[in-house]
Design a protein around this motif. Structure first.
Motif, PDB file in Angstrom:
ATOM      1  N   GLU A  32       5.367   5.633  -3.517  1.00  0.00           N
ATOM      2  CA  GLU A  32       5.941   4.302  -3.314  1.00  0.00           C
ATOM      3  C   GLU A  32       7.452   4.320  -3.506  1.00  0.00           C
ATOM      4  O   GLU A  32       8.194   3.674  -2.753  1.00  0.00           O
ATOM      5  CB  GLU A  32       5.303   3.309  -4.286  1.00  0.00           C
ATOM      6  CG  GLU A  32       3.904   2.898  -3.883  1.00  0.00           C
ATOM      7  CD  GLU A  32       3.345   1.849  -4.810  1.00  0.00           C
ATOM      8  OE1 GLU A  32       3.901   1.682  -5.912  1.00  0.00           O
ATOM      9  OE2 GLU A  32       2.357   1.195  -4.440  1.00  0.00           O
ATOM     10  N   ARG A  36       9.974   3.375  -0.566  1.00  0.00           N
ATOM     11  CA  ARG A  36      10.952   2.284  -0.708  1.00  0.00           C
ATOM     12  C   ARG A  36      12.370   2.787  -0.427  1.00  0.00           C
ATOM     13  O   ARG A  36      13.175   2.093   0.192  1.00  0.00           O
ATOM     14  CB  ARG A  36      10.867   1.702  -2.119  1.00  0.00           C
ATOM     15  CG  ARG A  36       9.627   0.875  -2.369  1.00  0.00           C
ATOM     16  CD  ARG A  36       9.772   0.052  -3.643  1.00  0.00           C
ATOM     17  NE  ARG A  36       8.555  -0.668  -3.945  1.00  0.00           N
ATOM     18  CZ  ARG A  36       7.653  -0.278  -4.830  1.00  0.00           C
ATOM     19  NH1 ARG A  36       7.857   0.843  -5.494  1.00  0.00           N
ATOM     20  NH2 ARG A  36       6.566  -0.982  -5.053  1.00  0.00           N
ATOM     21  N   GLN A  96       1.479   2.010   1.611  1.00  0.00           N
ATOM     22  CA  GLN A  96       0.854   0.835   2.205  1.00  0.00           C
ATOM     23  C   GLN A  96      -0.576   0.645   1.712  1.00  0.00           C
ATOM     24  O   GLN A  96      -1.015  -0.486   1.477  1.00  0.00           O
ATOM     25  CB  GLN A  96       0.871   0.956   3.728  1.00  0.00           C
ATOM     26  CG  GLN A  96       2.257   0.785   4.346  1.00  0.00           C
ATOM     27  CD  GLN A  96       2.234   0.943   5.851  1.00  0.00           C
ATOM     28  OE1 GLN A  96       1.226   1.338   6.433  1.00  0.00           O
ATOM     29  NE2 GLN A  96       3.346   0.653   6.491  1.00  0.00           N
ATOM     30  N   ARG A  98      -1.743   1.534  -1.231  1.00  0.00           N
ATOM     31  CA  ARG A  98      -1.671   1.000  -2.593  1.00  0.00           C
ATOM     32  C   ARG A  98      -1.294  -0.474  -2.581  1.00  0.00           C
ATOM     33  O   ARG A  98      -1.830  -1.269  -3.353  1.00  0.00           O
ATOM     34  CB  ARG A  98      -0.661   1.801  -3.410  1.00  0.00           C
ATOM     35  CG  ARG A  98      -1.148   3.175  -3.824  1.00  0.00           C
ATOM     36  CD  ARG A  98      -0.034   3.969  -4.496  1.00  0.00           C
ATOM     37  NE  ARG A  98       0.507   3.282  -5.637  1.00  0.00           N
ATOM     38  CZ  ARG A  98      -0.014   3.327  -6.868  1.00  0.00           C
ATOM     39  NH1 ARG A  98      -1.110   4.026  -7.089  1.00  0.00           N
ATOM     40  NH2 ARG A  98       0.548   2.695  -7.863  1.00  0.00           N
ATOM     41  N   GLN A  99      -0.383  -0.859  -1.683  1.00  0.00           N
ATOM     42  CA  GLN A  99      -0.011  -2.275  -1.586  1.00  0.00           C
ATOM     43  C   GLN A  99      -1.189  -3.111  -1.087  1.00  0.00           C
ATOM     44  O   GLN A  99      -1.409  -4.241  -1.557  1.00  0.00           O
ATOM     45  CB  GLN A  99       1.189  -2.430  -0.647  1.00  0.00           C
ATOM     46  CG  GLN A  99       1.726  -3.846  -0.567  1.00  0.00           C
ATOM     47  CD  GLN A  99       2.259  -4.343  -1.892  1.00  0.00           C
ATOM     48  OE1 GLN A  99       2.878  -3.595  -2.627  1.00  0.00           O
ATOM     49  NE2 GLN A  99       2.019  -5.600  -2.211  1.00  0.00           N
ATOM     50  N   ARG A 102      -3.464  -3.661  -4.013  1.00  0.00           N
ATOM     51  CA  ARG A 102      -2.937  -4.708  -4.899  1.00  0.00           C
ATOM     52  C   ARG A 102      -3.113  -6.088  -4.292  1.00  0.00           C
ATOM     53  O   ARG A 102      -3.470  -7.046  -4.996  1.00  0.00           O
ATOM     54  CB  ARG A 102      -1.458  -4.438  -5.192  1.00  0.00           C
ATOM     55  CG  ARG A 102      -1.228  -3.364  -6.229  1.00  0.00           C
ATOM     56  CD  ARG A 102       0.193  -3.415  -6.756  1.00  0.00           C
ATOM     57  NE  ARG A 102       1.141  -3.100  -5.713  1.00  0.00           N
ATOM     58  CZ  ARG A 102       1.612  -1.900  -5.471  1.00  0.00           C
ATOM     59  NH1 ARG A 102       1.215  -0.878  -6.210  1.00  0.00           N
ATOM     60  NH2 ARG A 102       2.478  -1.674  -4.504  1.00  0.00           N
ATOM     61  N   ASP A 103      -2.861  -6.215  -2.983  1.00  0.00           N
ATOM     62  CA  ASP A 103      -3.052  -7.514  -2.332  1.00  0.00           C
ATOM     63  C   ASP A 103      -4.512  -7.947  -2.371  1.00  0.00           C
ATOM     64  O   ASP A 103      -4.818  -9.129  -2.550  1.00  0.00           O
ATOM     65  CB  ASP A 103      -2.567  -7.437  -0.877  1.00  0.00           C
ATOM     66  CG  ASP A 103      -1.065  -7.228  -0.784  1.00  0.00           C
ATOM     67  OD1 ASP A 103      -0.360  -7.506  -1.780  1.00  0.00           O
ATOM     68  OD2 ASP A 103      -0.593  -6.768   0.277  1.00  0.00           O
TER      69      ASP A 103
END
Length: 198
Positions: A32, A36, A96, A98-99, A102-103
């Motif tokens: 991540e 980023r 993505q 992992r995101q 989380r979402d």
């Protein structure tokens, strides 16, 4: 390879010599951070400056100092950029994923919270309606709304009063601390200490 004595018995499990399992959480955090950084303008600027310096050096420097031939289309630079792109794509996909996880967890928490709020509201509505029926007076929708609004306003007023009390206590504590500091500075003043000794 050893064969079993009978075909109805499974083979023994082989022991693996190398059983290294990377930490998925640490790998995801690193991925991540890299993803980023590669999506920032700073990375684009650094990459552009690197490519310009590379091409300029191998195109304008003396022949014996060049390390990547311009006639071959800067093969080493092309390989480096291809390697960077081949690593960036999986890192971005991992970030993505992992995101998305989380979402998904956030959406599930929001759904559960909304269900609890709905259940609490229905419970309060049923309680108010049962009280009104017990009093032989049918509860109307406007009455239920007014009761819920009154309870919410009372809860808000209670929270505001608690906050004011906490602020008042904090102000009193700050005043006590300021007074103690003033007394401490008065005792630590050397001139004042001489007057007291005299």
């Amino acid at each position: 390879m050893t064969m079993p004595d009978s075909f109805d018995q499974p083979l023994e499990k082989r022991r693996r010599r190398f059983s290294y399992r990377p930490d998925a959480e640490a790998t995801g955090i690193v991925a991540e951070r890299i993803a980023r950084f590669t999506g920032t303008p700073a990375f684009l600027i650094y990459l552009t400056v690197f490519v310009v310096i590379w091409i300029g050096w191998n195109a304008l420097a003396p022949e014996h100092l060049r390390f990547d031939s311009a006639s071959l289309g800067f093969t080493a630079l092309t390989l480096m950029l291809s390697l960077q792109a081949s690593y960036s794509a999986p890192l971005i996909l991992l970030a993505q994923n992992r995101q998305d996880d989380r979402d998904r967890v956030t959406a599930e928490n929001d759904r559960q919270r909304a269900e609890r709020n709905l259940a609490d509201t229905e419970f309060l509505t049923r309680e108010i309606a049962s009280l009104r029926i017990a009093m032989q007076d049918l509860a109307t929708r406007d009455f239920v709304r007014s009761e819920i609004h009154d309870q919410l306003s009372q809860h808000t007023e209670r929270e505001s009063s608690e906050r004011e009390d906490l602020r008042a206590q904090l102000a009193d504590r700050e005043a006590e601390i300021a007074a103690l500091r003033e007394r401490l500075s008065h005792f630590e003043d050397p001139g004042n200490g001489e007057n007291i000794s005299q």
